[in-house]
Design an enzyme around this catalytic site. Structure first.
Site, PDB file in Angstrom:
ATOM      1  N   TYR A  58       0.852  -1.200   0.000  1.00  0.00           N
ATOM      2  CA  TYR A  58       0.000   0.000   0.000  1.00  0.00           C
ATOM      3  C   TYR A  58       0.887   1.249   0.000  1.00  0.00           C
ATOM      4  CZ  TYR A  58      -3.660  -3.321   1.501  1.00  0.00           C
ATOM      5  OH  TYR A  58      -4.527  -4.382   1.602  1.00  0.00           O
ATOM      6  N   HIS A 127      -0.442 -12.255   1.235  1.00  0.00           N
ATOM      7  CA  HIS A 127      -1.440 -11.418   0.569  1.00  0.00           C
ATOM      8  C   HIS A 127      -2.085 -12.124  -0.626  1.00  0.00           C
ATOM      9  CE1 HIS A 127      -2.067  -6.800  -0.184  1.00  0.00           C
ATOM     10  NE2 HIS A 127      -3.190  -7.451  -0.249  1.00  0.00           N
ATOM     11  N   PRO A 207     -15.699  -4.502   2.663  1.00  0.00           N
ATOM     12  CA  PRO A 207     -17.086  -4.842   3.019  1.00  0.00           C
ATOM     13  C   PRO A 207     -18.092  -3.800   2.524  1.00  0.00           C
ATOM     14  CG  PRO A 207     -15.942  -3.959   4.931  1.00  0.00           C
ATOM     15  CD  PRO A 207     -14.904  -4.123   3.847  1.00  0.00           C
ATOM     16  N   LEU A 208     -17.571  -2.621   2.120  1.00  0.00           N
ATOM     17  CA  LEU A 208     -18.453  -1.581   1.564  1.00  0.00           C
ATOM     18  C   LEU A 208     -18.349  -1.554   0.042  1.00  0.00           C
ATOM     19  CD1 LEU A 208     -17.557   1.237   4.142  1.00  0.00           C
ATOM     20  CD2 LEU A 208     -19.542  -0.301   4.175  1.00  0.00           C
ATOM     21  N   GLY A 209     -17.844  -2.662  -0.522  1.00  0.00           N
ATOM     22  CA  GLY A 209     -17.701  -2.703  -1.988  1.00  0.00           C
ATOM     23  C   GLY A 209     -16.849  -1.563  -2.498  1.00  0.00           C
ATOM     24  N   ARG A 210     -15.762  -1.265  -1.766  1.00  0.00           N
ATOM     25  CA  ARG A 210     -14.827  -0.174  -2.109  1.00  0.00           C
ATOM     26  C   ARG A 210     -15.544   1.173  -2.161  1.00  0.00           C
ATOM     27  NH1 ARG A 210     -10.251  -3.260  -3.983  1.00  0.00           N
ATOM     28  NH2 ARG A 210     -10.925  -5.390  -4.266  1.00  0.00           N
ATOM     29  N   GLY A 211     -16.615   1.301  -1.391  1.00  0.00           N
ATOM     30  CA  GLY A 211     -17.360   2.556  -1.304  1.00  0.00           C
ATOM     31  C   GLY A 211     -18.629   2.557  -2.153  1.00  0.00           C
ATOM     32  N   PHE A 212     -18.701   1.665  -3.142  1.00  0.00           N
ATOM     33  CA  PHE A 212     -19.820   1.660  -4.095  1.00  0.00           C
ATOM     34  C   PHE A 212     -21.159   1.368  -3.380  1.00  0.00           C
ATOM     35  CE2 PHE A 212     -22.283  -0.044  -7.737  1.00  0.00           C
ATOM     36  CZ  PHE A 212     -22.009   0.921  -8.693  1.00  0.00           C
TER      37      PHE A 212
HETATM   38  N1  LIG Z   1      -6.354  -8.566   1.219  1.00  0.00           N
HETATM   39  C1  LIG Z   1      -6.615  -7.852   0.142  1.00  0.00           C
HETATM   40  O1  LIG Z   1      -6.333  -8.267  -0.987  1.00  0.00           O
HETATM   41  C2  LIG Z   1      -7.261  -6.503   0.261  1.00  0.00           C
HETATM   42  C3  LIG Z   1      -7.835  -5.868  -0.865  1.00  0.00           C
HETATM   43  C4  LIG Z   1      -8.447  -4.623  -0.692  1.00  0.00           C
HETATM   44  C5  LIG Z   1      -8.507  -4.041   0.566  1.00  0.00           C
HETATM   45  N2  LIG Z   1      -7.942  -4.671   1.649  1.00  0.00           N
HETATM   46  C6  LIG Z   1      -8.002  -4.086   3.004  1.00  0.00           C
HETATM   47  O2  LIG Z   1      -9.371  -3.905   3.345  1.00  0.00           O
HETATM   48  C7  LIG Z   1      -9.607  -2.559   3.739  1.00  0.00           C
HETATM   49  C8  LIG Z   1     -11.013  -2.150   3.363  1.00  0.00           C
HETATM   50  O3  LIG Z   1     -11.278  -2.337   1.995  1.00  0.00           O
HETATM   51  P1  LIG Z   1     -11.430  -1.146   0.959  1.00  0.00           P
HETATM   52  O4  LIG Z   1     -10.847   0.080   1.548  1.00  0.00           O
HETATM   53  O5  LIG Z   1     -10.944  -1.635  -0.358  1.00  0.00           O
HETATM   54  O6  LIG Z   1     -12.990  -0.983   0.745  1.00  0.00           O
HETATM   55  P2  LIG Z   1     -14.265  -0.654   1.667  1.00  0.00           P
HETATM   56  O7  LIG Z   1     -13.925  -0.713   3.085  1.00  0.00           O
HETATM   57  O8  LIG Z   1     -15.340  -1.498   1.123  1.00  0.00           O
HETATM   58  O9  LIG Z   1     -14.592   0.863   1.208  1.00  0.00           O
HETATM   59  C9  LIG Z   1     -13.701   1.907   1.408  1.00  0.00           C
HETATM   60  C10 LIG Z   1     -14.250   3.124   0.684  1.00  0.00           C
HETATM   61  O10 LIG Z   1     -15.524   3.470   1.236  1.00  0.00           O
HETATM   62  C11 LIG Z   1     -15.502   4.822   1.731  1.00  0.00           C
HETATM   63  N3  LIG Z   1     -16.277   4.786   2.988  1.00  0.00           N
HETATM   64  C12 LIG Z   1     -15.920   4.237   4.163  1.00  0.00           C
HETATM   65  N4  LIG Z   1     -16.903   4.375   5.075  1.00  0.00           N
HETATM   66  C13 LIG Z   1     -17.899   5.044   4.448  1.00  0.00           C
HETATM   67  C14 LIG Z   1     -19.181   5.481   4.860  1.00  0.00           C
HETATM   68  N5  LIG Z   1     -19.635   5.249   6.086  1.00  0.00           N
HETATM   69  N6  LIG Z   1     -19.946   6.146   3.960  1.00  0.00           N
HETATM   70  C15 LIG Z   1     -19.508   6.376   2.683  1.00  0.00           C
HETATM   71  N7  LIG Z   1     -18.311   5.975   2.248  1.00  0.00           N
HETATM   72  C16 LIG Z   1     -17.511   5.307   3.121  1.00  0.00           C
HETATM   73  C17 LIG Z   1     -14.043   5.158   1.905  1.00  0.00           C
HETATM   74  O11 LIG Z   1     -13.814   6.523   1.677  1.00  0.00           O
HETATM   75  P3  LIG Z   1     -13.155   7.485   2.792  1.00  0.00           P
HETATM   76  O12 LIG Z   1     -11.828   6.930   3.129  1.00  0.00           O
HETATM   77  O13 LIG Z   1     -13.105   8.783   2.099  1.00  0.00           O
HETATM   78  O14 LIG Z   1     -14.114   7.442   3.959  1.00  0.00           O
HETATM   79  C18 LIG Z   1     -13.372   4.337   0.802  1.00  0.00           C
HETATM   80  O15 LIG Z   1     -13.420   5.028  -0.429  1.00  0.00           O
HETATM   81  C19 LIG Z   1      -8.499  -1.773   3.024  1.00  0.00           C
HETATM   82  O16 LIG Z   1      -8.268  -0.528   3.654  1.00  0.00           O
HETATM   83  C20 LIG Z   1      -7.328  -2.720   3.136  1.00  0.00           C
HETATM   84  O17 LIG Z   1      -6.705  -2.596   4.408  1.00  0.00           O
HETATM   85  C21 LIG Z   1      -7.347  -5.888   1.506  1.00  0.00           C
END
Ligand SMILES: NC(=O)c1ccc[n+]([C@@H]2O[C@H](COP(=O)([O-])OP(=O)(O)OC[C@H]3O[C@@H](n4cnc5c(N)ncnc54)[C@H](OP(=O)(O)O)[C@@H]3O)[C@@H](O)[C@H]2O)c1
Length: 334
Positions: A58, A127, A207-212
């Site tokens: 990252y 990973h 878990p938030l579908g990357r924000g979608f």
């Molecule tokens: N093992 C793997 O291959 C892998 C792959 C991907 C991710 N990860 C890990 O998993 C973590 C979480 O996954 P992710 O970040 O990809 O996706 P996520 O948690 O599904 O979504 C993150 C996105 O949602 C937004 N968000 C968060 N809370 C919100 C809310 N309450 N309302 C509206 N928008 C919100 C964030 O923006 P803001 O930051 O602007 O709030 C960010 O753009 C990562 O940080 C990483 O540590 C691991």
């Protein structure tokens, strides 16, 4: 309200029932306000979050460096998780090569420890899986890191149920981190049942579908040029419009309950895990204190059976894969 705690596999460690994904603080999801991101780390700890998730890739090491001072200042409360296995190239930001060989692992752990400025990593994940390297060799090398005192517990990411069982025979695996959300449920085929059977804690990423799923964007074109999600198959072209329509029922459940779509998405993951009989610690990623508070509050939201039925039907309608290259996922090897 502070988050309740659950076991981190059989490691003997208790962790808050939701963690914090730190990835977006350094890369992938558009511009970051670093001061606000660092304040979010403190707010998370205050709310009972203990599992903080990073990886060596990252920001090509920058994310480990960013959270290092916070981890050191709160060393006995923070459960620090980082990862190895993906090599990047400075001249091509989208290049990924998977490395699982023992020599690579030994080098990677020392580099992570140095960037983080700590003596030990609480949870060290592989990973991605390179099927060309026997799991016994990779997990054997990881087990040696435990014996050497560099790592406390082991985790895997994006492995199949059979791969998890095979690894667990070499050394207990505390956590499996894979994508699991209202939109992405392929892990429920083999990985989730195997984790339930072995007592491995499941750490759903994105878990938030990357924000979608929160409705905060509806198509890749709405994101900045450097945002990694512009290349995500589910957020581009015709898929984006079709999938954005699937967020409407999530928003409807949220409006009816007086909560947000993000909270519904997180509550669904917690309750879906109960159906499978396993412990989950989702790691929603955010860089903002307001969202952190919103997301931690979701841990106490209980969806009704009727709401769950509505939400359960969404994943089957999603168009497009969750990665452009599905060989990068467990589903690609099932
Ligand atoms: N093992 C793997 O291959 C892998 C792959 C991907 C991710 N990860 C890990 O998993 C973590 C979480 O996954 P992710 O970040 O990809 O996706 P996520 O948690 O599904 O979504 C993150 C996105 O949602 C937004 N968000 C968060 N809370 C919100 C809310 N309450 N309302 C509206 N928008 C919100 C964030 O923006 P803001 O930051 O602007 O709030 C960010 O753009 C990562 O940080 C990483 O540590 C691991």
């Amino acid at each position: 309200m502070r988050l309740p705690t659950v076991n981190l596999g059989s490691s003997g460690r208790l962790i808050g029932t939701q963690g914090l994904g730190c990835m977006g603080m350094s890369e992938f999801y558009g511009p970051t306000d670093t001061a606000e991101a660092l304040a979010t780390l403190d707010a998370a700890l205050e709310a009972g979050v203990t599992l903080f998730d990073t990886a060596d890739i990252y920001g090509s090491g920058a994310n480990e460096e960013l959270i290092g001072p916070f981890v050191r200042a709160n060393r006995d409360q923070v459960v620090l998780a980082t990862k190895f296995a993906i090599e990047r190239r400075a001249d091509d930001p989208r290049h990924r090569a998977v490395r699982n060989d023992p020599a690579y692992i030994r080098t990677a752990v020392d580099a992570s420890l140095k960037r983080l400025g700590v003596d030990v990593i609480d949870l060290y994940y592989m990973h991605r899986r390179d099927p060309a390297v026997p799991l016994a060799e990779s997990v054997g090398a990881m087990a040696e890191l435990v014996q050497a005192g560099k790592v406390k517990a082991l985790g895997l990411s994006e492995v199949t149920g059979d791969e998890l069982r095979e690894a667990h025979e070499v050394h207990p695996i505390a956590a499996l981190q894979s994508e699991w959300s209202l939109f992405s449920r392929d892990v429920e085929r083999t990985a989730v049942p195997a984790a339930a059977e072995l007592g491995v804690t499941f750490v759903p990423y994105s878990p938030l579908g990357r924000g979608f799923l929160t409705g905060s964007f509806a198509a890749a074109e709405q994101l900045t040029e450097d945002d990694y999600r512009r290349h995500h198959p589910q957020f581009s072209g015709a898929n984006a419009a079709a999938n954005a329509a699937l967020v409407a029922p999530i928003q409807k459940v949220a409006a009816d309950r007086g909560v947000t779509a993000a909270q519904v998405a997180l509550a669904w993951v917690h309750q879906r895990a109960e159906v499978h009989g396993l412990t989950v610690v989702p790691i929603p990623g955010t860089r903002k204190r307001t969202r952190l508070a919103e997301n931690t509050a979701a841990a106490s939201l209980l969806l009704t059976p009727a709401e769950l039925t509505t939400l359960d039907g969404i994943a089957a309608q999603v168009t497009g894969n969750r990665y452009a290259d599905m060989s990068f996922t467990s589903a690609g090897r099932e």
